[in-house]
Design an enzyme around this catalytic site. Structure first.
Site, PDB file in Angstrom:
ATOM      1  N   GLN A   1       9.880   4.137   8.254  1.00 32.01           N
ATOM      2  CA  GLN A   1      11.307   3.803   8.214  1.00 32.01           C
ATOM      3  C   GLN A   1      11.992   3.991   9.561  1.00 32.01           C
ATOM      4  O   GLN A   1      13.197   3.803   9.688  1.00 32.01           O
ATOM      5  CB  GLN A   1      12.030   4.592   7.122  1.00 32.01           C
ATOM      6  CG  GLN A   1      12.186   6.081   7.381  1.00 32.01           C
ATOM      7  CD  GLN A   1      12.746   6.804   6.176  1.00 32.01           C
ATOM      8  OE1 GLN A   1      12.054   7.023   5.196  1.00 32.01           O
ATOM      9  NE2 GLN A   1      14.011   7.193   6.232  1.00 32.01           N
TER      10      GLN A   1
ATOM     11  N   MET B   1      13.365  14.330   4.187  1.00 31.05           N
ATOM     12  CA  MET B   1      12.518  14.326   5.383  1.00 31.05           C
ATOM     13  C   MET B   1      12.572  15.710   6.044  1.00 31.05           C
ATOM     14  O   MET B   1      12.270  15.848   7.228  1.00 31.05           O
ATOM     15  CB  MET B   1      12.981  13.237   6.347  1.00 31.05           C
ATOM     16  CG  MET B   1      12.821  11.839   5.734  1.00 31.05           C
ATOM     17  SD  MET B   1      12.622  10.539   6.936  1.00 31.05           S
ATOM     18  CE  MET B   1      14.162  10.643   7.810  1.00 31.05           C
TER      19      MET B   1
ATOM     20  N   VAL C   1      28.322  16.244   1.604  1.00 32.44           N
ATOM     21  CA  VAL C   1      28.731  17.631   1.861  1.00 32.44           C
ATOM     22  C   VAL C   1      29.144  17.711   3.325  1.00 32.44           C
ATOM     23  O   VAL C   1      28.442  17.201   4.206  1.00 32.44           O
ATOM     24  CB  VAL C   1      27.582  18.619   1.564  1.00 32.44           C
ATOM     25  CG1 VAL C   1      28.014  20.058   1.851  1.00 32.44           C
ATOM     26  CG2 VAL C   1      27.130  18.485   0.111  1.00 32.44           C
TER      27      VAL C   1
ATOM     28  N   LEU D   1      27.318  16.733   6.849  1.00 29.67           N
ATOM     29  CA  LEU D   1      26.047  17.402   7.138  1.00 29.67           C
ATOM     30  C   LEU D   1      24.943  16.362   7.303  1.00 29.67           C
ATOM     31  O   LEU D   1      24.860  15.406   6.554  1.00 29.67           O
ATOM     32  CB  LEU D   1      25.695  18.375   6.015  1.00 29.67           C
ATOM     33  CG  LEU D   1      26.618  19.579   5.878  1.00 29.67           C
ATOM     34  CD1 LEU D   1      26.031  20.595   4.907  1.00 29.67           C
ATOM     35  CD2 LEU D   1      26.847  20.257   7.212  1.00 29.67           C
TER      36      LEU D   1
ATOM     37  N   ALA E   1      14.110  19.432   7.482  1.00 33.04           N
ATOM     38  CA  ALA E   1      15.253  19.914   8.275  1.00 33.04           C
ATOM     39  C   ALA E   1      16.452  20.058   7.330  1.00 33.04           C
ATOM     40  O   ALA E   1      17.526  19.501   7.563  1.00 33.04           O
ATOM     41  CB  ALA E   1      15.549  18.989   9.449  1.00 33.04           C
TER      42      ALA E   1
ATOM     43  N   HIS F   1      19.544  21.105   4.918  1.00 38.28           N
ATOM     44  CA  HIS F   1      20.853  21.720   5.106  1.00 38.28           C
ATOM     45  C   HIS F   1      21.560  21.765   3.762  1.00 38.28           C
ATOM     46  O   HIS F   1      20.982  21.369   2.734  1.00 38.28           O
ATOM     47  CB  HIS F   1      21.655  20.953   6.159  1.00 38.28           C
ATOM     48  CG  HIS F   1      21.678  19.463   5.913  1.00 38.28           C
ATOM     49  ND1 HIS F   1      22.306  18.905   4.820  1.00 38.28           N
ATOM     50  CD2 HIS F   1      21.124  18.437   6.591  1.00 38.28           C
ATOM     51  CE1 HIS F   1      22.163  17.599   4.850  1.00 38.28           C
ATOM     52  NE2 HIS F   1      21.438  17.283   5.909  1.00 38.28           N
TER      53      HIS F   1
ATOM     54  N   GLY G   1      23.646  19.885   2.436  1.00 41.06           N
ATOM     55  CA  GLY G   1      23.689  18.589   1.754  1.00 41.06           C
ATOM     56  C   GLY G   1      22.467  18.442   0.846  1.00 41.06           C
ATOM     57  O   GLY G   1      22.579  18.107  -0.338  1.00 41.06           O
ATOM     58  N   HIS G   2      21.283  18.722   1.412  1.00 43.89           N
ATOM     59  CA  HIS G   2      20.068  18.689   0.580  1.00 43.89           C
ATOM     60  C   HIS G   2      20.150  19.743  -0.519  1.00 43.89           C
ATOM     61  O   HIS G   2      19.739  19.501  -1.656  1.00 43.89           O
ATOM     62  CB  HIS G   2      18.829  18.989   1.428  1.00 43.89           C
ATOM     63  CG  HIS G   2      18.560  18.006   2.516  1.00 43.89           C
ATOM     64  ND1 HIS G   2      18.778  18.290   3.840  1.00 43.89           N
ATOM     65  CD2 HIS G   2      18.098  16.733   2.474  1.00 43.89           C
ATOM     66  CE1 HIS G   2      18.437  17.240   4.574  1.00 43.89           C
ATOM     67  NE2 HIS G   2      18.029  16.284   3.775  1.00 43.89           N
TER      68      HIS G   2
HETATM   69  O1  PAF Z   1      17.330   9.940   3.131  1.00 42.42           O
HETATM   70  C1  PAF Z   1      16.245  10.361   3.576  1.00 42.42           C
HETATM   71  O2  PAF Z   1      16.090  11.496   4.009  1.00 42.42           O
HETATM   72  C2  PAF Z   1      15.061   9.416   3.592  1.00 42.42           C
HETATM   73  O3  PAF Z   1      15.440   8.114   3.879  1.00 42.42           O
HETATM   74  C3  PAF Z   1      14.231   9.468   2.293  1.00 42.42           C
HETATM   75  C4  PAF Z   1      15.027   8.973   1.106  1.00 42.42           C
HETATM   76  C5  PAF Z   1      13.762  10.892   2.041  1.00 42.42           C
HETATM   77  C6  PAF Z   1      13.001   8.567   2.428  1.00 42.42           C
HETATM   78  O4  PAF Z   1      12.180   8.979   3.472  1.00 42.42           O
END
Ligand code: PAF
Length: 280
Positions: free
Chosen positions: A61, A30, A176, A184, A32, A34, A36-37
């Site tokens: 969600q 989603m 992470v 994070l 932003a 960091h 972790g991503h």
């Molecule tokens: O973990 C997230 O950032 C969200 O729940 C995801 C998996 C990208 C779905 O919108």
């Protein structure tokens, strides 16, 4: 790296990649972004011929409108980071592109979605399943990468893949943490410096609880964590559950199962933070 915002452009990019015989990794986010991503993207870049990163703040969600509005949006900085990490394609669609009409699908992941976040964020996992299943349909990845910080989400996505009979591999990647222990999260950007300092009590308590668990019962350990958070000014505990890591159902003794995880959600001011720790 290309940045696209329509499903048509995404398909054109993927058709070329497939024609070249490249495997496809997907990292749903989603934004932003960091470290972790970044760890998910690095893993996907290592494993696959091309890596698609989706950046989409999925409205279905969010059960709290304020939370959706506050969610940080930093697409330009995200793209710079993704380019440096070696991602091949960023898919950053509009809400209208993804939901040209309301998604009325209802998923049932019982018992996994009936506990913890499932109780406190009604509809949240249905929204996650709606967007992640759409992303899987658009991208048809060989592998998709998710963080273990969202422990319940990861279990539910594995279950969704099983229910839908999809053939992709779900790769779970470790949490992470900052050097001082804070897990994070994109939401950390919403913390004031003082709140960030207060939030450290969450990971500190979880780490201490692993030591404590060595000579205390599960109930005593749960109580110790709940008390430590209650004693920290500026934190408000939503829940702390010690669960079977496979079924996510609460366990009452350390001997109940071979995989035990503690999952916590805490408010620091208005910022909702989650974390988890493995006991065994
Ligand atoms: O973990 C997230 O950032 C969200 O729940 C995801 C998996 C990208 C779905 O919108």
């Amino acid at each position: 790296m290309i940045v696209v915002d329509t499903i048509g452009e995404l398909h054109a990019f993927l058709a070329e990649a497939r024609a070249e015989g490249k495997s496809v990794g997907l990292v749903p986010t989603m934004g932003a972004l960091h470290e972790g991503h970044a760890s998910l993207v690095k893993r996907s870049v290592e494993d696959n011929g091309v890596t698609v990163v989706s950046v989409f703040v999925n409205p279905t969600q969010f059960n709290d409108k304020g939370d959706l509005e506050r969610y940080p949006r930093t697409l330009d900085a995200d793209c710079r980071l993704l380019e440096a990490l070696g991602a091949s394609c960023v898919f950053a669609p509009s809400v209208e592109e993804v939901y040209p009409e309301p998604d009325t699908r209802v998923f049932d992941f019982a018992p996994l979605d009936k506990v913890m976040e499932g109780i406190y964020r009604p509809g949240h996992f249905n929204g996650v399943a709606q967007i992640v299943s759409k992303l899987f349909t658009y991208v048809e990845p060989h592998r998709a990468y998710f963080g273990e910080k969202d422990f319940q989400q990861l279990a539910i996505i594995r279950e969704m893949v099983r229910q839908l009979g999809l053939s992709l591999e779900i790769v779970g990647c470790p949490i992470v943490r900052e050097d001082d222990g804070l897990a994070l999260s994109s939401r950390n950007a919403l913390l004031t410096p003082e709140q960030r300092h207060t939030a450290l009590a969450i990971s500190r308590t979880l780490f201490a609880s692993v030591e404590y668990a060595k000579d205390h019962s599960l109930a005593e350990t749960k109580q110790m964590v709940e008390q430590a958070i209650a004693d920290t000014e500026g934190l408000e505990l939503e829940y702390y559950e010690i669960v079977d890591g496979h079924t996510l159902q609460p366990v009452s003794s350390w001997d109940d199962t071979d995989y035990i995880v503690g999952c916590i959600t805490v408010y620091c001011g208005k910022v909702r933070l989650i974390d988890n720790i493995k006991y065994k």
